[in-house]
Scaffold this motif. Sequence first.
Motif, PDB file in Angstrom:
ATOM      1  N   LYS A  24      25.117  34.011  33.367  1.00  0.00           N
ATOM      2  CA  LYS A  24      23.858  33.552  32.781  1.00  0.00           C
ATOM      3  C   LYS A  24      23.204  32.606  33.783  1.00  0.00           C
ATOM      4  N   PRO A  25      21.871  32.526  33.783  1.00  0.00           N
ATOM      5  CA  PRO A  25      21.197  31.592  34.699  1.00  0.00           C
ATOM      6  C   PRO A  25      21.743  30.168  34.527  1.00  0.00           C
ATOM      7  N   GLY A  26      22.084  29.565  35.644  1.00  0.00           N
ATOM      8  CA  GLY A  26      22.610  28.205  35.626  1.00  0.00           C
ATOM      9  C   GLY A  26      24.105  28.117  35.368  1.00  0.00           C
ATOM     10  N   LYS A  27      24.776  29.238  35.107  1.00  0.00           N
ATOM     11  CA  LYS A  27      26.214  29.245  34.807  1.00  0.00           C
ATOM     12  C   LYS A  27      27.042  29.820  35.955  1.00  0.00           C
ATOM     13  N   GLU A  28      26.413  30.028  37.112  1.00  0.00           N
ATOM     14  CA  GLU A  28      27.098  30.658  38.234  1.00  0.00           C
ATOM     15  C   GLU A  28      28.353  29.887  38.677  1.00  0.00           C
ATOM     16  N   GLN A  29      28.229  28.588  38.811  1.00  0.00           N
ATOM     17  CA  GLN A  29      29.366  27.786  39.281  1.00  0.00           C
ATOM     18  C   GLN A  29      30.498  27.791  38.265  1.00  0.00           C
ATOM     19  N   GLN A  30      30.168  27.716  36.991  1.00  0.00           N
ATOM     20  CA  GLN A  30      31.207  27.739  35.959  1.00  0.00           C
ATOM     21  C   GLN A  30      31.924  29.084  35.933  1.00  0.00           C
ATOM     22  N   LEU A  31      31.178  30.172  36.069  1.00  0.00           N
ATOM     23  CA  LEU A  31      31.805  31.489  36.086  1.00  0.00           C
ATOM     24  C   LEU A  31      32.674  31.638  37.330  1.00  0.00           C
ATOM     25  N   ARG A  32      32.184  31.160  38.447  1.00  0.00           N
ATOM     26  CA  ARG A  32      32.981  31.237  39.680  1.00  0.00           C
ATOM     27  C   ARG A  32      34.302  30.490  39.512  1.00  0.00           C
ATOM     28  N   GLN A  33      34.256  29.294  38.955  1.00  0.00           N
ATOM     29  CA  GLN A  33      35.471  28.515  38.772  1.00  0.00           C
ATOM     30  C   GLN A  33      36.446  29.212  37.819  1.00  0.00           C
ATOM     31  N   ALA A  34      35.934  29.774  36.748  1.00  0.00           N
ATOM     32  CA  ALA A  34      36.789  30.492  35.796  1.00  0.00           C
ATOM     33  C   ALA A  34      37.423  31.710  36.460  1.00  0.00           C
ATOM     34  N   ALA A  35      36.646  32.429  37.251  1.00  0.00           N
ATOM     35  CA  ALA A  35      37.156  33.620  37.933  1.00  0.00           C
ATOM     36  C   ALA A  35      38.178  33.235  39.006  1.00  0.00           C
ATOM     37  N   GLU A  36      37.899  32.179  39.753  1.00  0.00           N
ATOM     38  CA  GLU A  36      38.839  31.735  40.784  1.00  0.00           C
ATOM     39  C   GLU A  36      40.186  31.343  40.177  1.00  0.00           C
ATOM     40  N   ALA A  37      40.174  30.781  38.984  1.00  0.00           N
ATOM     41  CA  ALA A  37      41.405  30.322  38.343  1.00  0.00           C
ATOM     42  C   ALA A  37      42.353  31.472  37.993  1.00  0.00           C
ATOM     43  N   VAL A  38      41.832  32.677  37.834  1.00  0.00           N
ATOM     44  CA  VAL A  38      42.674  33.817  37.464  1.00  0.00           C
ATOM     45  C   VAL A  38      43.236  34.541  38.687  1.00  0.00           C
ATOM     46  N   VAL A  39      42.703  34.290  39.866  1.00  0.00           N
ATOM     47  CA  VAL A  39      43.086  35.047  41.063  1.00  0.00           C
ATOM     48  C   VAL A  39      44.548  34.827  41.445  1.00  0.00           C
ATOM     49  N   GLU A  40      44.947  33.601  41.663  1.00  0.00           N
ATOM     50  CA  GLU A  40      46.299  33.341  42.179  1.00  0.00           C
ATOM     51  C   GLU A  40      47.399  33.809  41.218  1.00  0.00           C
ATOM     52  N   PRO A  41      47.333  33.496  39.921  1.00  0.00           N
ATOM     53  CA  PRO A  41      48.400  34.007  39.054  1.00  0.00           C
ATOM     54  C   PRO A  41      48.435  35.533  38.985  1.00  0.00           C
ATOM     55  N   THR A  42      47.272  36.153  39.098  1.00  0.00           N
ATOM     56  CA  THR A  42      47.223  37.609  39.055  1.00  0.00           C
ATOM     57  C   THR A  42      47.899  38.211  40.278  1.00  0.00           C
ATOM     58  N   ARG A  43      47.708  37.603  41.422  1.00  0.00           N
ATOM     59  CA  ARG A  43      48.309  38.122  42.659  1.00  0.00           C
ATOM     60  C   ARG A  43      49.838  38.136  42.601  1.00  0.00           C
ATOM     61  N   HIS A  44      50.415  37.345  41.710  1.00  0.00           N
ATOM     62  CA  HIS A  44      51.870  37.294  41.577  1.00  0.00           C
ATOM     63  C   HIS A  44      52.403  38.252  40.518  1.00  0.00           C
ATOM     64  N   GLU A  45      51.525  38.978  39.864  1.00  0.00           N
ATOM     65  CA  GLU A  45      51.960  39.911  38.829  1.00  0.00           C
ATOM     66  C   GLU A  45      52.597  41.155  39.447  1.00  0.00           C
ATOM     67  N   GLU A  46      53.573  41.683  38.745  1.00  0.00           N
ATOM     68  CA  GLU A  46      54.191  42.933  39.175  1.00  0.00           C
ATOM     69  C   GLU A  46      53.147  44.045  39.132  1.00  0.00           C
ATOM     70  N   GLY A  47      53.074  44.820  40.184  1.00  0.00           N
ATOM     71  CA  GLY A  47      52.133  45.932  40.235  1.00  0.00           C
ATOM     72  C   GLY A  47      50.773  45.587  40.807  1.00  0.00           C
ATOM     73  N   CYS A  48      50.519  44.297  41.072  1.00  0.00           N
ATOM     74  CA  CYS A  48      49.257  43.899  41.699  1.00  0.00           C
ATOM     75  C   CYS A  48      49.409  44.025  43.207  1.00  0.00           C
ATOM     76  N   ILE A  49      48.601  44.890  43.806  1.00  0.00           N
ATOM     77  CA  ILE A  49      48.643  45.108  45.250  1.00  0.00           C
ATOM     78  C   ILE A  49      47.606  44.226  45.939  1.00  0.00           C
ATOM     79  N   ALA A  50      46.421  44.129  45.356  1.00  0.00           N
ATOM     80  CA  ALA A  50      45.348  43.292  45.911  1.00  0.00           C
ATOM     81  C   ALA A  50      44.446  42.851  44.758  1.00  0.00           C
TER      82      ALA A  50
END
Length: 108
Positions: A24-50
């Motif tokens: 949403k307009p003006g929510k870019e930074q908040q969405l980015r932070q929420a999305a960044e928070a899921v990256v590292e734990p996901t990379r450690h999941e079984e079956g995650c290649i990239a």
Amino acid sequence: MTGVTTPTGRDHDLLTIIAALRAKPGKEQQLRQAAEAVVEPTRHEEGCIAYHLHQAIDDPTVFYFYENWAGPEALDAHMKTPHFQNFVATANDLLAGPIDIQRLRRIT
């Protein structure tokens, strides 16, 4: 760039996901932070290649996840994890519309 080996270069049977999210307009930074928070734990999941997060250059309200999974079972397991469920709950208030998810299979 011939001769460069990547995790996806060896396996044409990987499930590739491209997920597009528009903030949403003006929510870019908040969405980015929420999305960044899921990256590292996901990379450690079984079956995650990239698992990579991108932001569009021409439209900074748009983000993309580029993902490679060993198969649909690994993706299904990912979508049930607490960190992904938390992301979905948080992102719902930040998104301008539904997440566009494309499931792809590599040809060449």
